[in-house]
Design a protein around this motif. Structure first.
Motif, PDB file in Angstrom:
ATOM      1  N   ARG A   7     -44.853  28.401  18.146  1.00  0.00           N
ATOM      2  CA  ARG A   7     -43.294  28.709  19.246  1.00  0.00           C
ATOM      3  C   ARG A   7     -43.493  27.854  20.547  1.00  0.00           C
ATOM      4  N   GLU A   8     -44.493  27.644  20.482  1.00  0.00           N
ATOM      5  CA  GLU A   8     -43.599  26.616  21.911  1.00  0.00           C
ATOM      6  C   GLU A   8     -43.221  25.382  21.476  1.00  0.00           C
ATOM      7  N   GLU A   9     -43.370  24.986  20.273  1.00  0.00           N
ATOM      8  CA  GLU A   9     -42.837  23.506  20.099  1.00  0.00           C
ATOM      9  C   GLU A   9     -41.364  24.099  19.510  1.00  0.00           C
ATOM     10  N   ARG A  10     -41.009  24.945  18.701  1.00  0.00           N
ATOM     11  CA  ARG A  10     -39.452  25.755  18.627  1.00  0.00           C
ATOM     12  C   ARG A  10     -38.601  25.630  20.054  1.00  0.00           C
ATOM     13  N   GLN A  11     -39.382  26.659  21.115  1.00  0.00           N
ATOM     14  CA  GLN A  11     -39.002  27.020  21.443  1.00  0.00           C
ATOM     15  C   GLN A  11     -38.034  25.553  22.830  1.00  0.00           C
ATOM     16  N   LYS A  12     -39.041  24.394  22.781  1.00  0.00           N
ATOM     17  CA  LYS A  12     -39.004  23.045  23.603  1.00  0.00           C
ATOM     18  C   LYS A  12     -37.925  22.871  22.697  1.00  0.00           C
ATOM     19  N   ILE A  13     -37.412  22.748  20.982  1.00  0.00           N
ATOM     20  CA  ILE A  13     -36.742  22.756  20.540  1.00  0.00           C
ATOM     21  C   ILE A  13     -35.514  22.291  21.191  1.00  0.00           C
ATOM     22  N   VAL A  14     -34.923  24.496  20.665  1.00  0.00           N
ATOM     23  CA  VAL A  14     -33.884  24.667  20.814  1.00  0.00           C
ATOM     24  C   VAL A  14     -33.731  24.599  22.079  1.00  0.00           C
ATOM     25  N   GLU A  15     -34.334  24.890  23.158  1.00  0.00           N
ATOM     26  CA  GLU A  15     -34.201  24.243  24.753  1.00  0.00           C
ATOM     27  C   GLU A  15     -33.687  22.581  24.942  1.00  0.00           C
ATOM     28  N   GLU A  16     -33.693  21.590  24.108  1.00  0.00           N
ATOM     29  CA  GLU A  16     -33.537  19.947  24.449  1.00  0.00           C
ATOM     30  C   GLU A  16     -32.425  19.844  23.590  1.00  0.00           C
ATOM     31  N   TYR A  17     -31.943  21.089  22.274  1.00  0.00           N
ATOM     32  CA  TYR A  17     -31.052  21.131  21.669  1.00  0.00           C
ATOM     33  C   TYR A  17     -29.408  22.068  22.848  1.00  0.00           C
ATOM     34  N   ILE A  18     -30.073  22.970  23.433  1.00  0.00           N
ATOM     35  CA  ILE A  18     -29.091  23.006  24.365  1.00  0.00           C
ATOM     36  C   ILE A  18     -28.659  22.061  25.162  1.00  0.00           C
ATOM     37  N   GLN A  19     -29.570  21.264  25.711  1.00  0.00           N
ATOM     38  CA  GLN A  19     -29.296  20.808  26.886  1.00  0.00           C
ATOM     39  C   GLN A  19     -28.539  20.297  26.435  1.00  0.00           C
ATOM     40  N   SER A  20     -28.818  18.971  24.986  1.00  0.00           N
ATOM     41  CA  SER A  20     -28.416  17.927  24.779  1.00  0.00           C
ATOM     42  C   SER A  20     -26.477  17.845  24.397  1.00  0.00           C
ATOM     43  N   GLY A  21     -26.055  19.103  24.116  1.00  0.00           N
ATOM     44  CA  GLY A  21     -24.545  18.912  23.454  1.00  0.00           C
ATOM     45  C   GLY A  21     -23.930  17.920  21.931  1.00  0.00           C
ATOM     46  N   LYS A  22     -25.686  17.796  21.770  1.00  0.00           N
ATOM     47  CA  LYS A  22     -24.975  17.349  20.326  1.00  0.00           C
ATOM     48  C   LYS A  22     -24.904  19.183  19.076  1.00  0.00           C
ATOM     49  N   SER A  23     -24.205  18.687  17.952  1.00  0.00           N
ATOM     50  CA  SER A  23     -24.313  19.516  17.100  1.00  0.00           C
ATOM     51  C   SER A  23     -25.194  19.436  16.115  1.00  0.00           C
TER      52      SER A  23
END
Length: 71
Positions: A7-23
């Motif tokens: 769960r922690e890894e998924r949250q970190k990935i999602v937060e990075e995705y949101i901040q990245s601005g990438k598709s």
């Protein structure tokens, strides 16, 4: 592709995705996941955030009601 993320890894990935601005199509392969998997994680993350915000608002409203009650 890796099949299990905590769960922690998924949250970190999602937060990075949101901040990245990438598709999702560009970002997901960087972590070896499919874009639709990332999409599902983002949906769950945003839903959890909304629930957390609602709980905080309700707690604050409850505390304000308690303050207004004469002792």
């Amino acid at each position: 592709m890796r099949s299990n993320y905590s769960r922690e890894e998924r949250q970190k990935i999602v937060e990075e995705y949101i901040q990245s601005g990438k598709s999702q199509t560009v970002f997901a392969p960087e972590y070896g996941i499919k874009p639709n998997t990332l999409s599902a994680w983002v949906t769950k993350y945003k839903s959890a955030q909304a629930c957390q915000e609602a709980r905080e608002i309700n707690t604050e409203q409850f505390e304000m009601l308690l303050i207004g009650i004469p002792s």
